[in-house]
Design a protein around this motif. Structure first.
Motif, short mmCIF file in Angstrom:
data_model
loop_
_atom_site.label_atom_id
_atom_site.label_comp_id
_atom_site.label_asym_id
_atom_site.label_seq_id
_atom_site.Cartn_x
_atom_site.Cartn_y
_atom_site.Cartn_z
N ILE A 49 35.84 47.86 35.43
CA ILE A 49 35.81 45.94 35.98
C ILE A 49 37.07 46.03 37.19
CG2 ILE A 49 36.18 44.02 35.51
CD1 ILE A 49 35.18 44.12 33.20
N ILE A 76 31.14 46.95 37.36
CA ILE A 76 31.87 45.52 37.75
C ILE A 76 32.78 45.17 38.77
CG2 ILE A 76 31.89 43.52 36.77
CD1 ILE A 76 30.54 44.53 34.03
N ILE A 78 34.59 42.28 40.63
CA ILE A 78 35.50 40.57 40.24
C ILE A 78 36.53 40.27 41.49
CG2 ILE A 78 34.69 41.09 37.98
CD1 ILE A 78 38.18 41.13 38.00
N GLN A 100 27.64 44.63 39.13
CA GLN A 100 27.15 43.58 38.49
C GLN A 100 28.37 42.87 40.36
OE1 GLN A 100 25.10 41.66 36.99
NE2 GLN A 100 23.41 43.05 37.02
N LEU A 102 31.16 38.93 39.91
CA LEU A 102 31.42 38.07 38.32
C LEU A 102 33.07 37.48 39.99
CD1 LEU A 102 30.78 36.41 35.69
CD2 LEU A 102 32.07 38.41 35.35
N LYS A 104 36.11 34.89 40.16
CA LYS A 104 37.13 34.46 39.60
C LYS A 104 37.37 33.14 39.56
CE LYS A 104 39.66 38.38 39.54
NZ LYS A 104 41.31 38.95 40.17
N PHE A 106 35.93 33.37 35.90
CA PHE A 106 35.16 33.34 34.95
C PHE A 106 35.46 33.16 33.46
CE2 PHE A 106 36.62 37.75 35.97
CZ PHE A 106 36.50 37.93 35.04
N GLN A 110 30.34 34.45 30.20
CA GLN A 110 30.24 34.68 32.13
C GLN A 110 30.67 36.30 31.76
OE1 GLN A 110 32.18 31.95 34.16
NE2 GLN A 110 29.94 31.49 35.07
N LEU A 111 32.10 36.55 31.87
CA LEU A 111 32.66 38.15 31.19
C LEU A 111 31.71 39.20 30.58
CD1 LEU A 111 34.29 40.00 32.39
CD2 LEU A 111 36.30 39.41 30.26
N GLU A 113 28.91 38.31 29.06
CA GLU A 113 26.93 38.63 29.38
C GLU A 113 27.45 39.44 30.46
OE1 GLU A 113 25.49 34.93 29.63
OE2 GLU A 113 25.89 34.22 28.29
N THR A 114 28.13 39.66 31.27
CA THR A 114 27.82 40.33 32.64
C THR A 114 28.32 41.65 32.50
OG1 THR A 114 28.25 38.47 34.36
CG2 THR A 114 28.62 41.49 35.05
N THR A 118 25.39 44.77 32.66
CA THR A 118 25.41 45.95 33.43
C THR A 118 25.45 47.32 32.56
OG1 THR A 118 27.31 44.20 34.81
CG2 THR A 118 27.24 47.19 34.85
#
Length: 121
Positions: A49, A76, A78, A100, A102, A104, A106, A110-111, A113-114, A118
């Protein structure tokens, strides 16, 4: 499941780490892309991430380098868009290999689920 969080903001790393450790992920941190890439090379992670706007080595550069060495690595991206709140960086990061994105700030849900999306893609 090993996860590396790359973000120059200590508070952001701490918050994400708390969420992930509570969900039973093995978490490590890096404060910039240069350190993140070094950690991935030394002991590979299942998921990274990464923030996009960072000093020393920003996120898109980090994603490009990681994907060139580890094409199947899940990433991911962010971002809060920096001072200008410019979210074009998130869209750009997908073109350069982020699985993916995301924005900020979040939520914990949400984190998680992402991450699930992924890892299952």
């Amino acid at each position: 499941m090993r996860v590396l969080i790359i973000d120059d903001e200590e508070l952001a790393r701490f918050a994400i780490r708390e969420i992930l450790e509570n969900a039973h992920y093995d978490v490590e941190e890096a404060e910039n892309g240069r350190i993140g890439v070094k950690k991935q090379v030394e002991t590979p992670f299942d998921l990274i991430i990464t923030d996009l706007i960072m000093p020393e080595k920003e996120g898109i550069e980090t994603i490009i380098e990681l994907k060139s060495m580890f094409p199947n690595l899940k990433i991911i991206a962010i971002s809060g868009g920096g001072r200008s709140r410019n979210m074009d960086f998130l869209e750009m990061s997908e073109r350069f290999g982020a699985n993916q994105v995301l924005a900020k700030p979040f939520t914990e849900q949400q984190l998680l689920e992402t991450i699930k999306t992924t890892l299952n893609s």
